[in-house]
Every structure is written in C-alpha cells, then in structure tokens.
Scaffold this motif. Structure first.
Motif, PDB file in Angstrom:
ATOM      1  N   ARG A 106       0.398  -0.768  -0.243  1.00 43.32           N
ATOM      2  CA  ARG A 106      -0.397   0.069   0.039  1.00 43.32           C
ATOM      3  C   ARG A 106       0.606   1.166  -0.191  1.00 43.32           C
ATOM      4  O   ARG A 106       0.454   2.009   0.072  1.00 43.32           O
ATOM      5  CB  ARG A 106      -0.934  -0.136   0.843  1.00 43.32           C
ATOM      6  CG  ARG A 106      -2.156  -1.154   1.410  1.00 43.32           C
ATOM      7  CD  ARG A 106      -2.879  -1.136   0.109  1.00 43.32           C
ATOM      8  NE  ARG A 106      -4.028  -2.290   0.394  1.00 43.32           N
ATOM      9  CZ  ARG A 106      -5.193  -2.161   0.678  1.00 43.32           C
ATOM     10  NH1 ARG A 106      -5.793  -0.919   0.914  1.00 43.32           N
ATOM     11  NH2 ARG A 106      -6.280  -2.927   0.668  1.00 43.32           N
ATOM     12  N   LEU A 107       2.149   1.100   0.064  1.00 46.42           N
ATOM     13  CA  LEU A 107       3.176   2.046   0.160  1.00 46.42           C
ATOM     14  C   LEU A 107       3.669   2.009  -1.376  1.00 46.42           C
ATOM     15  O   LEU A 107       4.168   1.297  -1.177  1.00 46.42           O
ATOM     16  CB  LEU A 107       4.455   2.175   1.206  1.00 46.42           C
ATOM     17  CG  LEU A 107       4.968   3.018   0.923  1.00 46.42           C
ATOM     18  CD1 LEU A 107       5.057   4.816   1.131  1.00 46.42           C
ATOM     19  CD2 LEU A 107       6.634   2.852   2.310  1.00 46.42           C
ATOM     20  N   ARG A 108       3.528   2.768  -2.283  1.00 47.59           N
ATOM     21  CA  ARG A 108       3.787   2.718  -3.690  1.00 47.59           C
ATOM     22  C   ARG A 108       3.940   4.104  -4.557  1.00 47.59           C
ATOM     23  O   ARG A 108       3.938   4.961  -3.843  1.00 47.59           O
ATOM     24  CB  ARG A 108       2.498   1.956  -4.266  1.00 47.59           C
ATOM     25  CG  ARG A 108       1.080   3.150  -4.681  1.00 47.59           C
ATOM     26  CD  ARG A 108       0.401   2.315  -5.631  1.00 47.59           C
ATOM     27  NE  ARG A 108      -0.015   0.877  -4.200  1.00 47.59           N
ATOM     28  CZ  ARG A 108      -0.706   0.602  -4.186  1.00 47.59           C
ATOM     29  NH1 ARG A 108      -2.354   1.332  -4.003  1.00 47.59           N
ATOM     30  NH2 ARG A 108      -1.423  -0.362  -3.250  1.00 47.59           N
ATOM     31  N   PRO A 109       4.597   4.416  -4.933  1.00 46.47           N
ATOM     32  CA  PRO A 109       5.300   5.661  -5.436  1.00 46.47           C
ATOM     33  C   PRO A 109       3.617   5.987  -6.417  1.00 46.47           C
ATOM     34  O   PRO A 109       2.777   4.943  -7.274  1.00 46.47           O
ATOM     35  CB  PRO A 109       5.646   5.129  -6.327  1.00 46.47           C
ATOM     36  CG  PRO A 109       6.031   3.862  -6.618  1.00 46.47           C
ATOM     37  CD  PRO A 109       5.739   3.176  -5.581  1.00 46.47           C
ATOM     38  N   CYS A 110       3.597   7.114  -6.629  1.00 44.94           N
ATOM     39  CA  CYS A 110       2.491   7.749  -7.782  1.00 44.94           C
ATOM     40  C   CYS A 110       2.575   7.034  -9.463  1.00 44.94           C
ATOM     41  O   CYS A 110       3.545   6.962  -9.802  1.00 44.94           O
ATOM     42  CB  CYS A 110       2.586   9.305  -7.951  1.00 44.94           C
ATOM     43  SG  CYS A 110       1.077  10.186  -9.326  1.00 44.94           S
ATOM     44  N   ALA A 111       1.445   6.439 -10.074  1.00 41.06           N
ATOM     45  CA  ALA A 111       1.680   5.866 -10.746  1.00 41.06           C
ATOM     46  C   ALA A 111       1.870   7.158 -12.456  1.00 41.06           C
ATOM     47  O   ALA A 111       2.070   6.285 -13.479  1.00 41.06           O
ATOM     48  CB  ALA A 111       0.025   5.259 -11.213  1.00 41.06           C
ATOM     49  N   ASN A 112       1.717   8.425 -12.450  1.00 38.15           N
ATOM     50  CA  ASN A 112       2.171   8.920 -12.704  1.00 38.15           C
ATOM     51  C   ASN A 112       3.766   8.757 -12.773  1.00 38.15           C
ATOM     52  O   ASN A 112       4.405   9.689 -11.923  1.00 38.15           O
ATOM     53  CB  ASN A 112       1.913  10.885 -12.339  1.00 38.15           C
ATOM     54  CG  ASN A 112       2.192  11.916 -13.763  1.00 38.15           C
ATOM     55  OD1 ASN A 112       2.719  11.121 -14.522  1.00 38.15           O
ATOM     56  ND2 ASN A 112       1.733  12.954 -13.099  1.00 38.15           N
ATOM     57  N   GLU A 113       4.434   8.365 -14.126  1.00 35.28           N
ATOM     58  CA  GLU A 113       6.050   8.789 -13.984  1.00 35.28           C
ATOM     59  C   GLU A 113       6.841  10.011 -14.278  1.00 35.28           C
ATOM     60  O   GLU A 113       8.020   9.769 -13.643  1.00 35.28           O
ATOM     61  CB  GLU A 113       6.230   7.638 -15.301  1.00 35.28           C
ATOM     62  CG  GLU A 113       5.980   6.225 -14.957  1.00 35.28           C
ATOM     63  CD  GLU A 113       6.582   6.138 -16.771  1.00 35.28           C
ATOM     64  OE1 GLU A 113       7.205   6.004 -17.663  1.00 35.28           O
ATOM     65  OE2 GLU A 113       5.297   4.477 -15.920  1.00 35.28           O
TER      66      GLU A 113
END
Length: 170
Positions: A123-130
């Motif tokens: 659930r801790l993740r980078p934003c999907a916007n590259e």
C-alpha cells in the motif's frame, strides 16, 4: 520522544514527498533553506546532522519503495544504536524510543516505513504518474489508489488517456 503511528506516517509521507518534480524540474525540500525548520515541524531538533541523516534515509527509501533496489544498508545503520524501552503507566505499557537526538527522526522514519510495509503490504507506493516523484499510502478498501492526488496527477493522467483514446478513434 517518538511520535504516534499517525504522526510517523505523516513524517514518512512528508519526507518521501520532499523531493517533488515541479514543472519538470526536480526539487529537494531537505536541501532548501528552511529544511531544518521544516523538520522541527515533525518533532525534529533542527540540526544539519539530523537533516543530512533524514536525507540519507529518504534517498535509500525511494528506490526501495519503487522496487528498483533492495539495499537496506543505510536503514540498518540508522537503527543500529536505537532501542525501544518499555514504560509502564496506569494506562498500560508503551514503548519509548531511545537514540541520539540527531538520529531520532531518521529512526522514526525507518520504523514508520517498516510499520506501513508490514501492516499494509503493497500500500506504500509511488504515484502512477511517471512524471511525478511523489508517494502515497493507499488506505482505500480495494487497494487500487494509483495517484498521489486525484485532483492533480489522477485528473491529468485520466485526461491524457481520454485524449489518447479519442485520437486513436479518429
């Protein structure tokens, strides 16, 4: 004194997101004037040593969370001398963090990362916007949050997808 789990999650996201890309340019709040004062807002002592240690932890966590590295040497070194001591009160047992003052925020940061990855795996993740350099903790029930902000990145990415589909239909 250690912060609460909620405060430390705010610390984790705040520090992870302290290096955003603004209008295509990378920035770094931990290298900007006022960085030590900003860390005081998270319960820090405001020293340059503390700021440097937090920066080292952030720079180690970024590739870990992105899945591009498995190197935990910096995180291990931060925790090496830290201890938690039980404290008993009429309310029960709590755990007090014991570490050098300039290490406390860095230790709390590593412990918050560990707590989130253990309690909320994936659930801790980078934003999907590259093009974005921010992170999020997905607390949605289905666990499908993709963007740091629906208003910013989510809307932007959906608009791009919509425009791409319209172009391909023509």
């Amino acid at each position: 004194m250690a912060g609460s789990a909620i405060e430390d999650e705010d610390l984790l996201i705040g520090v992870l997101n302290s290096a955003p890309v603004v209008e295509g340019n990378p920035t770094d709040a931990l290298r900007a004037p006022g960085a030590t004062e900003w860390l005081r807002g998270f319960g820090g002592h405001g020293t340059q040593e503390e700021c440097e240690r937090v920066r080292q932890v952030r720079d180690a966590l970024h590739p870990l969370v992105r899945g591009t590295s498995r190197n935990v040497d910096i995180l291990d070194s931060v925790l090496y001398t830290a201890r938690r001591r039980p404290v008993v009160s009429p309310a029960g047992v709590s755990w007090q963090l014991e570490t050098a003052a300039e290490e406390e925020l860095a230790v709390r940061l590593v412990l918050a990362w560990s707590h989130i990855t253990t309690e909320l795996p994936g659930r801790l993740r980078p934003c999907a916007n590259e093009e974005c350099n921010l992170f999020l903790v997905d607390r949605s029930r289905p666990g499908t949050a993709r963007w740091c902000s629906m208003a910013a990145c989510g809307n932007r990415m959906k608009a791009r997808t919509h425009a791409r589909k319209r172009r391909s239909e023509q």
